[in-house]
Design an enzyme around this catalytic site. Structure first.
Site, PDB file in Angstrom:
ATOM      1  N   GLY A  50       0.830  -1.209   0.000  1.00 33.23           N
ATOM      2  CA  GLY A  50       0.000   0.000   0.000  1.00 33.23           C
ATOM      3  C   GLY A  50       0.857   1.249   0.000  1.00 33.23           C
ATOM      4  N   ALA A  51       1.943   1.219  -0.806  1.00 31.44           N
ATOM      5  CA  ALA A  51       2.934   2.301  -0.749  1.00 31.44           C
ATOM      6  C   ALA A  51       2.562   3.503  -1.618  1.00 31.44           C
ATOM      7  CB  ALA A  51       4.299   1.768  -1.183  1.00 31.44           C
ATOM      8  N   ASN A  52       1.405   3.448  -2.272  1.00 28.15           N
ATOM      9  CA  ASN A  52       1.049   4.574  -3.152  1.00 28.15           C
ATOM     10  C   ASN A  52       0.285   5.673  -2.431  1.00 28.15           C
ATOM     11  OD1 ASN A  52      -1.046   2.269  -3.497  1.00 28.15           O
ATOM     12  ND2 ASN A  52      -2.180   4.133  -3.999  1.00 28.15           N
ATOM     13  N   GLY A  75      -1.016   7.635   1.584  1.00 24.29           N
ATOM     14  CA  GLY A  75      -1.039   7.781   3.041  1.00 24.29           C
ATOM     15  C   GLY A  75       0.244   7.361   3.746  1.00 24.29           C
ATOM     16  N   ILE A  76       0.067   6.540   4.786  1.00 22.21           N
ATOM     17  CA  ILE A  76       1.180   6.126   5.645  1.00 22.21           C
ATOM     18  C   ILE A  76       2.225   5.342   4.839  1.00 22.21           C
ATOM     19  CG2 ILE A  76       1.754   4.798   7.740  1.00 22.21           C
ATOM     20  CD1 ILE A  76      -0.267   7.039   8.284  1.00 22.21           C
ATOM     21  N   GLY A  77       1.758   4.502   3.925  1.00 21.43           N
ATOM     22  CA  GLY A  77       2.672   3.665   3.145  1.00 21.43           C
ATOM     23  C   GLY A  77       3.547   4.509   2.231  1.00 21.43           C
ATOM     24  N   SER A 135      -4.047  -0.851  14.567  1.00 24.32           N
ATOM     25  CA  SER A 135      -4.804   0.372  14.834  1.00 24.32           C
ATOM     26  C   SER A 135      -5.267   0.355  16.288  1.00 24.32           C
ATOM     27  CB  SER A 135      -6.034   0.401  13.919  1.00 24.32           C
ATOM     28  OG  SER A 135      -6.998   1.312  14.418  1.00 24.32           O
ATOM     29  N   TYR A 147     -13.646  -4.311  10.769  1.00 24.41           N
ATOM     30  CA  TYR A 147     -12.363  -3.592  10.741  1.00 24.41           C
ATOM     31  C   TYR A 147     -11.586  -3.882  12.028  1.00 24.41           C
ATOM     32  CZ  TYR A 147      -8.889   0.162  10.442  1.00 24.41           C
ATOM     33  OH  TYR A 147      -7.708   0.871  10.404  1.00 24.41           O
TER      34      TYR A 147
HETATM   35  N1  LIG Z   1      -5.106   6.770   8.832  1.00 20.44           N
HETATM   36  C1  LIG Z   1      -5.390   6.424  10.074  1.00 20.44           C
HETATM   37  O1  LIG Z   1      -5.860   7.231  10.875  1.00 20.44           O
HETATM   38  C2  LIG Z   1      -5.129   5.019  10.531  1.00 20.44           C
HETATM   39  C3  LIG Z   1      -5.387   4.702  11.863  1.00 20.44           C
HETATM   40  C4  LIG Z   1      -5.110   3.432  12.317  1.00 20.44           C
HETATM   41  C5  LIG Z   1      -4.560   2.495  11.464  1.00 20.44           C
HETATM   42  N2  LIG Z   1      -4.336   2.811  10.160  1.00 20.44           N
HETATM   43  C6  LIG Z   1      -3.761   1.777   9.285  1.00 20.44           C
HETATM   44  O2  LIG Z   1      -2.726   2.331   8.509  1.00 20.44           O
HETATM   45  C7  LIG Z   1      -2.583   1.578   7.304  1.00 20.44           C
HETATM   46  C8  LIG Z   1      -2.443   2.510   6.104  1.00 20.44           C
HETATM   47  O3  LIG Z   1      -3.640   3.219   5.943  1.00 20.44           O
HETATM   48  P1  LIG Z   1      -3.680   4.721   5.430  1.00 20.44           P
HETATM   49  O4  LIG Z   1      -4.295   5.520   6.510  1.00 20.44           O
HETATM   50  O5  LIG Z   1      -2.382   5.135   4.871  1.00 20.44           O
HETATM   51  O6  LIG Z   1      -4.810   4.586   4.272  1.00 20.44           O
HETATM   52  P2  LIG Z   1      -4.779   4.846   2.702  1.00 20.44           P
HETATM   53  O7  LIG Z   1      -4.226   6.189   2.394  1.00 20.44           O
HETATM   54  O8  LIG Z   1      -6.159   4.526   2.246  1.00 20.44           O
HETATM   55  O9  LIG Z   1      -3.778   3.738   2.173  1.00 20.44           O
HETATM   56  C9  LIG Z   1      -4.129   2.376   2.156  1.00 20.44           C
HETATM   57  C10 LIG Z   1      -3.280   1.677   1.124  1.00 20.44           C
HETATM   58  O10 LIG Z   1      -3.660   0.284   1.100  1.00 20.44           O
HETATM   59  C11 LIG Z   1      -3.846  -0.073  -0.253  1.00 20.44           C
HETATM   60  N3  LIG Z   1      -4.722  -1.225  -0.418  1.00 20.44           N
HETATM   61  C12 LIG Z   1      -6.042  -1.346  -0.112  1.00 20.44           C
HETATM   62  N4  LIG Z   1      -6.494  -2.544  -0.486  1.00 20.44           N
HETATM   63  C13 LIG Z   1      -5.457  -3.211  -1.038  1.00 20.44           C
HETATM   64  C14 LIG Z   1      -5.291  -4.490  -1.632  1.00 20.44           C
HETATM   65  N5  LIG Z   1      -6.311  -5.334  -1.781  1.00 20.44           N
HETATM   66  N6  LIG Z   1      -4.075  -4.841  -2.091  1.00 20.44           N
HETATM   67  C15 LIG Z   1      -3.034  -3.999  -1.994  1.00 20.44           C
HETATM   68  N7  LIG Z   1      -3.126  -2.771  -1.467  1.00 20.44           N
HETATM   69  C16 LIG Z   1      -4.329  -2.378  -0.996  1.00 20.44           C
HETATM   70  C17 LIG Z   1      -4.434   1.168  -0.904  1.00 20.44           C
HETATM   71  O11 LIG Z   1      -4.371   1.092  -2.314  1.00 20.44           O
HETATM   72  P3  LIG Z   1      -5.334   2.026  -3.238  1.00 20.44           P
HETATM   73  O12 LIG Z   1      -4.750   3.395  -3.200  1.00 20.44           O
HETATM   74  O13 LIG Z   1      -5.253   1.367  -4.579  1.00 20.44           O
HETATM   75  O14 LIG Z   1      -6.712   1.984  -2.618  1.00 20.44           O
HETATM   76  C18 LIG Z   1      -3.501   2.208  -0.300  1.00 20.44           C
HETATM   77  O15 LIG Z   1      -2.283   2.213  -0.982  1.00 20.44           O
HETATM   78  C19 LIG Z   1      -3.802   0.638   7.241  1.00 20.44           C
HETATM   79  O16 LIG Z   1      -3.406  -0.659   7.626  1.00 20.44           O
HETATM   80  C20 LIG Z   1      -4.756   1.218   8.276  1.00 20.44           C
HETATM   81  O17 LIG Z   1      -5.595   0.242   8.861  1.00 20.44           O
HETATM   82  C21 LIG Z   1      -4.598   4.051   9.674  1.00 20.44           C
END
Ligand SMILES: NC(=O)c1ccc[n+]([C@@H]2O[C@H](COP(=O)([O-])OP(=O)(O)OC[C@H]3O[C@@H](n4cnc5c(N)ncnc54)[C@H](OP(=O)(O)O)[C@@H]3O)[C@@H](O)[C@H]2O)c1
Length: 293
Positions: free
Chosen positions: A7-9, A11-13, A132, A157
């Site tokens: 998920g490196a494209n 947010g956090i990744g 999380s 979730y």
């Molecule tokens: N943001 C927060 O406040 C928060 C809080 C607690 C935990 N987290 C955790 O942090 C992690 C990163 O989340 P984020 O906040 O950075 O969200 P994000 O910006 O939505 O990024 C999520 C990433 O996961 C990818 N992804 C989703 N489904 C996938 C699949 N089937 N195969 C491969 N990649 C997939 C997405 O790809 P696409 O761009 O193609 O959709 C995107 O690159 C997650 O595990 C989330 O549960 C986040």
């Protein structure tokens, strides 16, 4: 040092991959949409022209894709299991798993098992699994793991994020005697694409918009949210089995510290049961000494 970030494209990744690359790591951006991955790589190169990056297709919601991805990876020092979806409407993965459990936990379980030989070939391998604060409300519903009888999108979730922690801690126990360190981290509340229209809290547009605004106001940036993940990935003396999160107000923001997990996340019987079930469901078998079968 070679790293894979799922998920490196976004947010956090994206921040995690960018910072690792900026510090000299060779980073594989594992993305389900290669076009988005290439655009993310260009963004990273914009700030770090010497970054060594490659983009590979990985759809965690499809075990065939996970296997294909793993076959292409050679040596690997660091795996960051970051990708995730949140509170999606009821859907199934290609293999028939509920989407959140299938993507967030089972996909990463299979990926880690398949990459374990590549990791164990290195002197100081590490796996970081992103959970999380919402793991605290989670329960592993062994009677209805895929939510077929009753589906609650937030419950699913929380279940998947609890599964992430149970997995990270169990991997550490099973890897005892090897050089592998398995650690977990969470970003607090960070403004990313995770809080998209998919994850509406209610069915009322005004209420949803209100929640989205509150989240935007309270949330820290993705840059800040990535710090616990980067700390977990790079702090040399971090013991295996650690869990890192933000040290500020109710772990929603702040700088990385070691944080506590729920009693359910430390339940070893549940961890073993989930592990065995995950092996059965994904067909990816780990051996007792931590080697993938
Ligand atoms: N943001 C927060 O406040 C928060 C809080 C607690 C935990 N987290 C955790 O942090 C992690 C990163 O989340 P984020 O906040 O950075 O969200 P994000 O910006 O939505 O990024 C999520 C990433 O996961 C990818 N992804 C989703 N489904 C996938 C699949 N089937 N195969 C491969 N990649 C997939 C997405 O790809 P696409 O761009 O193609 O959709 C995107 O690159 C997650 O595990 C989330 O549960 C986040």
């Amino acid at each position: 040092m070679t790293a894979v970030v799922t998920g490196a494209n976004s947010g956090i990744g994206l921040v995690t991959a960018g910072e690792l690359a900026r510090r000299g790591a060779e980073v594989v951006l594992a993305c389900r949409d290669v076009g988005k991955g290439e655009r993310a790589a260009d963004r990273i190169r914009g700030a770090a022209p010497d970054a060594r990056l490659s983009v590979r297709a990985l759809d965690l919601a499809d075990l065939g894709s996970v296997r294909g991805f793993a076959e292409e990876i050679g040596e690997l020092d660091l795996l960051v299991n970051n990708a995730g979806v949140m509170a999606t409407p009821y859907r199934k993965t290609a293999d028939g798993f509920e989407m959140q459990l299938g993507t967030n936990h089972l996909g990463h379980f299979a990926l880690t098992g398949l990459l374990l030989p590549a990791l164990l070939a290195r002197p100081r391998p590490r796996v970081v699994t992103v959970s999380s604060g919402m793991h605290r409300g989670g329960r592993i519903d062994f009677d209805d793991l895929n939510g077929e009888r009753r589906y609650r999108k937030w419950g699913a979730y929380s279940q998947s994020k609890l599964a992430n922690l149970l997995f990270a801690f169990e991997l550490q126990r099973r890897a005892a005697g090897t050089a592998l360190r398995s650690v977990a981290a969470h970003p607090g509340l960070a403004s990313t694409n995770l809080q998209s229209s998919e994850s509406r809290m209610t069915h009322n547009r005004l209420t949803d918009a209100g929640w989205a605004l509150v989240a935007r106001l309270i949330a820290q940036s993705a840059d800040q949210g990535a710090l616990p993940i980067l700390y977990a990935a790079t702090e040399p003396d971090l013991p295996g089995g650690s869990y890192v999160g933000p040290g500020g107000f109710v772990e929603m923001r702040g700088y990385p510290v070691l944080v506590a997990s729920s009693a359910a996340a430390r339940d070893q019987a549940t961890a073993r049961r989930l592990w065995e079930l995950s092996e059965e469901l994904t067909g990816v078998r780990y051996l007792d000494d931590g080697q993938a079968g």
